[in-house]
Design an enzyme around this catalytic site. Structure first.
Site: not given
Ligand code: UGA
Length: 439
Positions: A11, A30, A35, A121, A252, A260
């Site tokens: 994100v 970060d 990284k 989130t 399906a 998530c």
């Protein structure tokens, strides 16, 4: 605008690169030094279409920089997005230690007004805690605002989702915060939903929970279809053309995965319980999803009986196409279960082999029986059945005459319903889909 994104995962990185592309000066932060060093060299830790180019272009134009110093980022930026991970704890709750830590660090390093925006989130009322934490650790009397701006990016199409959103949700408590965020998103010319912070937090959990519900609903219908010889694709089409229902998220298959839906459902069920509501509907959604992976496994066993010393070819490892992400991928659950029954497994994925190898390494008895192949045809060679676990486009275009020659038995278990049963049956295959009327 000068902005910072704390947390350079999926994100954070996509958001940072896209804001830079819109002309802002963005600092991505970060705490993983390796990284950050890689990102400075243009090495992207994930596979996301278009991201490498976007990062390279904006780094070159000096609109996007990477650092491991929150202090520097907070000093330079008026708007700070928090995009750190909120993984699931053993009890299902979201682990908010990363959010708390970042809020504390922002507070300590603030030198003037800052707008702190939740992008991760988070459960409803996290904004309250972020405010509380900043007030507790702030050194001087500095004004600040907290806002919630949840993301709706899908892996595999995240850049397009950022640039062309259905809506942008902005949860704010002051005009200043509202004006800043509205301004930041102005170039996208998108519909804005402006709410208070708690509503914005809830919109995110409710949206993911609703999408997961749609998937589990159609998966439940797929079982009825198998029992009565109906086709779930036809049922989904007939339902989805009703504009109140919509066609999307009615595929399906082997169940939803990823980082998530499983995590957010757990967190939503847990926060609801804490608030005094037993969200039984979401518990059922979760159970149906777990059963669906076993359902696909059962289809293999119903056809091959004993799996010991049989070879199962598996196409697809990532939790969905166009990503190398294997978190909570149904394919891995099924592979592990097959391995425990003593089956040999031949597997191929266009992007996710390396990550799957690392993940399966921990499962010694399973990995011993897994052969990672260079393409779909190598998977088919000598397999007693072919399972489609992820719907990558290249699997839709196989040469089935060749596939039939290579397989030991012409049996296809289509865990993502990507093939036309009539066409395959005509070519002499036994075709088993999910809810295609032959379960
Ligand atoms: C999901 C949401 O779609 C995004 O809006 C949200 O921003 C993101 O979670 C997040 O919270 O960060 P993502 O997990 O990347 O995005 O992937 P989806 O395309 O939503 O697919 C999730 C899973 O559902 C996949 O395993 C997919 O195979 C499965 N799925 C999807 C189905 O089984 N059937 C469908 O009809 C649709």
């Amino acid at each position: 605008m000068n902005i910072s994104i704390i947390g350079s995962g999926y994100v954070g990185l996509v958001t940072g690169a896209c804001f830079a592309e819109l002309g802002n000066k963005v600092i991505c932060v970060d705490n993983d030094n390796k990284k950050i060093e890689d990102l400075k060299k243009g090495i992207i830790p994930i596979y996301e279409p278009g991201l490498k180019e976007l990062v390279a272009n904006n780094t070159k134009k000096k609109r996007l920089i990477f650092t491991s110093s929150i202090k520097d980022a907070v000093k330079e930026s008026e708007v700070i997005f928090i995009a750190v991970g909120t993984p699931t704890l053993n009890n299902g709750e979201a682990d908010l230690t990363g959010i708390e830590n970042v809020a504390r660090n922002i507070a300590i390093n603030m030198t003037g007004y800052r707008l702190i925006v939740e992008k991760s989130t988070v459960p409803v009322e996290t904004g309250e805690w972020v405010k509380h934490t900043i007030l507790n650790y702030i050194k001087h009397k500095i004004k600040f605002d907290v806002a919630s701006n949840p993301e709706f990016l899908r892996e595999g199409s995240a850049i397009n989702d950022f640039m062309h959103p259905d809506r942008i949700v902005i949860g704010v408590e002051s005009k200043k915060a509202r004006d800043k965020l509205v301004n930041l998103y102005k170039p996208l010319n998108a519909s804005l939903v402006i709410t208070n912070i708690k509503s914005a937090e809830l919109i995110k959990h409710a949206s993911n929970a609703y999408l997961a519900t749609k998937i589990s609903f159609i998966n439940a219908i797929s079982k009825i279809c198998d029992k009565v010889d109906a086709d779930v694709l036809e049922v989904a089409q007939g339902m989805g053309l009703d504009q109140r229902i919509g066609l999307s998220f009615l595929n399906a298959g082997a169940g939803y995965g990823g980082s998530c839906f499983p995590k957010d459902l757990d967190a939503f069920i847990t926060i609801s319980e804490k608030l005094g509501y037993n969200f039984e509907l979401l518990k059922a959604v979760k159970n149906i999803n777990e059963e669906q992976k076993n359902y696909v496994l059962k289809k293999i066993k119903d056809n091959l009986w004993i799996l010991k010393d049989k070879t199962i070819g598996v196409l697809g490892l990532s939790f969905k196409p166009n990503t190398d992400d294997i978190r909570n991928a149904s394919s891995l659950n099924i592979i592990k279960a097959l391995g425990l029954e003593g089956a040999r497994i031949r597997v191929y994925d266009p992007q996710a082999i390396q990550k799957a190898k690392e993940a399966l390494q921990k499962d010694k008895p399973v990995v011993a029986g897994v052969k990672f192949c260079k393409d779909s045809y190598e998977v088919c060679r000598g397999s007693d059945c072919l399972l489609i676990a992820t719907e990558w486009n290249e699997f839709k275009e196989l040469d089935f005459v060749k596939v039939k020659k290579l397989l030991k038995r012409p049996l296809i278990i289509d865990g993502r319903n990507i093939y036309d049963p009539k066409m395959l049956k005509k070519l002499g295959f036994t075709y088993i889909g999910v809810g295609r009327g032959n379960g």
